[in-house]
Design a protein around this motif. Structure first.
Motif, PDB file in Angstrom:
ATOM      1  N   GLY A  51      -9.604  19.649   2.794  1.00 42.51           N
ATOM      2  CA  GLY A  51     -10.111  21.525   3.187  1.00 42.51           C
ATOM      3  C   GLY A  51      -8.548  21.845   4.114  1.00 42.51           C
ATOM      4  O   GLY A  51      -7.690  21.254   4.578  1.00 42.51           O
ATOM      5  N   GLY A  52      -8.679  23.431   4.629  1.00 45.00           N
ATOM      6  CA  GLY A  52      -6.824  23.923   5.053  1.00 45.00           C
ATOM      7  C   GLY A  52      -7.480  25.146   5.340  1.00 45.00           C
ATOM      8  O   GLY A  52      -8.118  26.157   4.680  1.00 45.00           O
ATOM      9  N   ARG A 107     -10.548  27.500  -3.363  1.00 40.93           N
ATOM     10  CA  ARG A 107     -11.518  27.934  -2.670  1.00 40.93           C
ATOM     11  C   ARG A 107     -12.213  26.725  -1.439  1.00 40.93           C
ATOM     12  O   ARG A 107     -12.325  25.733  -2.167  1.00 40.93           O
ATOM     13  N   LEU A 108     -12.813  26.676  -0.600  1.00 40.66           N
ATOM     14  CA  LEU A 108     -13.330  25.969   0.471  1.00 40.66           C
ATOM     15  C   LEU A 108     -14.735  26.156   0.275  1.00 40.66           C
ATOM     16  O   LEU A 108     -14.844  26.975   0.369  1.00 40.66           O
ATOM     17  N   LYS A 141     -20.724  30.638   5.044  1.00 31.59           N
ATOM     18  CA  LYS A 141     -20.089  30.186   6.007  1.00 31.59           C
ATOM     19  C   LYS A 141     -19.027  30.287   6.152  1.00 31.59           C
ATOM     20  O   LYS A 141     -17.893  30.001   7.390  1.00 31.59           O
ATOM     21  N   VAL A 142     -18.082  30.175   5.589  1.00 32.34           N
ATOM     22  CA  VAL A 142     -16.134  30.533   4.619  1.00 32.34           C
ATOM     23  C   VAL A 142     -16.368  31.229   6.041  1.00 32.34           C
ATOM     24  O   VAL A 142     -15.229  31.094   6.683  1.00 32.34           O
ATOM     25  N   LEU A 143     -16.861  32.314   6.029  1.00 29.68           N
ATOM     26  CA  LEU A 143     -15.890  33.611   7.104  1.00 29.68           C
ATOM     27  C   LEU A 143     -15.657  33.132   8.322  1.00 29.68           C
ATOM     28  O   LEU A 143     -14.678  33.552   9.129  1.00 29.68           O
ATOM     29  N   GLU A 144     -17.506  32.702   8.482  1.00 30.32           N
ATOM     30  CA  GLU A 144     -18.255  32.187   9.803  1.00 30.32           C
ATOM     31  C   GLU A 144     -16.617  31.113  10.049  1.00 30.32           C
ATOM     32  O   GLU A 144     -16.355  31.154  11.154  1.00 30.32           O
ATOM     33  N   PHE A 145     -16.448  30.232   9.914  1.00 25.24           N
ATOM     34  CA  PHE A 145     -14.899  29.100   9.766  1.00 25.24           C
ATOM     35  C   PHE A 145     -14.169  29.789  10.172  1.00 25.24           C
ATOM     36  O   PHE A 145     -13.412  29.334  11.194  1.00 25.24           O
ATOM     37  N   GLU A 146     -13.881  30.690   8.732  1.00 25.10           N
ATOM     38  CA  GLU A 146     -12.302  30.828   9.438  1.00 25.10           C
ATOM     39  C   GLU A 146     -12.255  32.127  10.418  1.00 25.10           C
ATOM     40  O   GLU A 146     -10.936  31.960  11.604  1.00 25.10           O
TER      41      GLU A 146
END
Ligand SMILES: *Cc1c(COP(=O)(O)O)cnc(C)c1O
Length: 374
Positions: free
Chosen positions: A191-192, A232-233, A35-40
């Motif tokens: 988050g940021g 990290r998020l 999800k992290v990479l997808e959101f980025e």
């Protein structure tokens, strides 16, 4: 009078968000998964940037960007006095010297003419802030940066979804910072993110977020090249961010609708100045700041709060804070910022506000401003 308090900003969480979070919670990895990479990638693609690095807050994003830009002891970094203190704190955490440049009286964004006056041979970077969601004068800021070989780190914590000459915020600075605090354009709780087109910044940001760990040739080997942080998020937060991002355009559209209602209501009232939007930008309207002329501002604020209208002040100029005392700044150094501050009041604005809420605000603003006329 309202029987519930109306805050100046608030999140909008719906069932789709709840489902997204629940699904992420039930996944195999609840942090640093897919999800992290997808959101980025989703935020970067929305804004027209090559890379995104999600971090734990907007403040962490500023710290990360200043660090990978190489800001260190002796470097001067030019920024605006009208911002949240985190902008200045990031410079100080890196050992840099914040150098303030006054704002334009109309948009309250950093004034390119003032930036030019503050550039020295020690200047390393500029951190413009898209105040209230209104993009800064990018052509001019970038021009100054190019002429003087400066890094531009744009604090766009107010401006996710805004655009300038048809180009989205996030697509033109060396690095762009967003915050996903609940009052901002979209939220992940906290988050940021840092956006960049630069591969080298990107890989340094990834390392900085994760203890400055450099992976070795074997999966169990790694080296830490300097003391780092965990910024990290989590996947759960990024799942919420992805779901929120789908609503970003409707959120901005609603903010702009509310702005239209306020603008019309206050147009004929001489003591109430309304925000300026340049014809070549589309503001994200994170804030709607009125300027009171000939009204006792502090009495106005007190009475609005007593009547459950959650007005706020964004911001006291940063040099008023004792964290900057001893750095040679004095009251009166930044006339435009200080004049703005003495008159500014942020009115409630967030997508979930109803037209009735907006009506309540308008009614009270008019009444209370009349009452405290000087
Ligand atoms: C909100 C904000 C920040 C900090 O973001 P957090 O996510 O709260 O750490 C920095 N700069 C500006 C201009 C902001 O509005």
């Amino acid at each position: 009078m309202r029987d519930t308090f109306l805050p100046y900003g608030h999140q909008w969480i719906d069932e789709a968000d709840e489902r997204a979070v629940l699904e992420a919670l039930r996944a195999d990895r609840i942090t640093t998964g897919e999800k992290v990479l997808e959101f980025e990638q989703a935020v970067a693609s929305y804004c027209g940037a090559s890379y995104g690095v999600a971090v734990s807050s907007g403040t962490a994003a500023l710290h990360a960007a200043c660090t990978v830009a190489g800001i260190s002891e002796g470097d001067e970094v030019i920024t605006t006095p009208i911002t949240f203190f985190a902008t200045v704190a990031a410079i100080m955490h890196c050992g840099g010297t914040p150098v303030l440049a006054d704002v334009r009286p109309d948009t309250v964004n950093i004034d390119p003419i003032e930036i030019r006056r503050k550039v020295t041979n020690k200047t390393k970077a500029i951190i413009p802030v898209d105040f209230a969601g209104h993009p800064v004068d990018f052509d001019e800021v970038n021009h100054i940066a190019e002429e003087n070989n400066l890094v531009v780190i744009e604090d766009a914590c107010h401006a996710l979804g805004a655009s300038y000459q048809g180009k989205k915020v996030g697509s033109w600075s060396d690095m762009t910072i967003f915050s996903f605090h609940p009052v901002k354009s979209i939220t992940t709780g906290e988050g940021g993110m840092v956006l960049t087109d630069d591969r080298e910044y990107y890989s340094r940001l990834l390392r900085f977020r994760n203890h400055n760990i450099e992976r070795g040739s074997d999966p169990w080997l790694y080296n830490v090249d300097s003391a780092g942080y965990n910024y990290r998020l989590s996947d759960v937060q990024c799942a919420l961010g992805l779901s929120q991002l789908r609503k970003l355009d409707t959120f901005i559209a609603r903010r702009r609708e509310i702005t239209g209602l306020y603008d019309v209501a206050f147009a004929e009232i001489e003591s109430i100045g309304t925000p300026t939007e340049m014809p070549y930008v589309l503001s994200a309207y994170h804030l709607y700041v009125i300027r009171l002329a000939g009204v006792d501002r502090d009495k106005f604020i007190r009475e609005m709060l007593e009547n459950n209208i959650g007005v706020q002040v964004h911001y006291a100029p940063v040099h008023y804070h004792s964290a900057l005392s001893g750095r040679g700044y004095q009251r009166g150094d930044f006339p435009a910022a200080e004049a703005y501050y003495s008159q500014a009041v942020s009115l409630p604005i967030f997508p979930r506000m109803t037209d009735d809420d907006v009506g309540d605000v308008i009614y009270e603003v008019e009444r209370v401003a009349r009452k405290w006329r000087l």
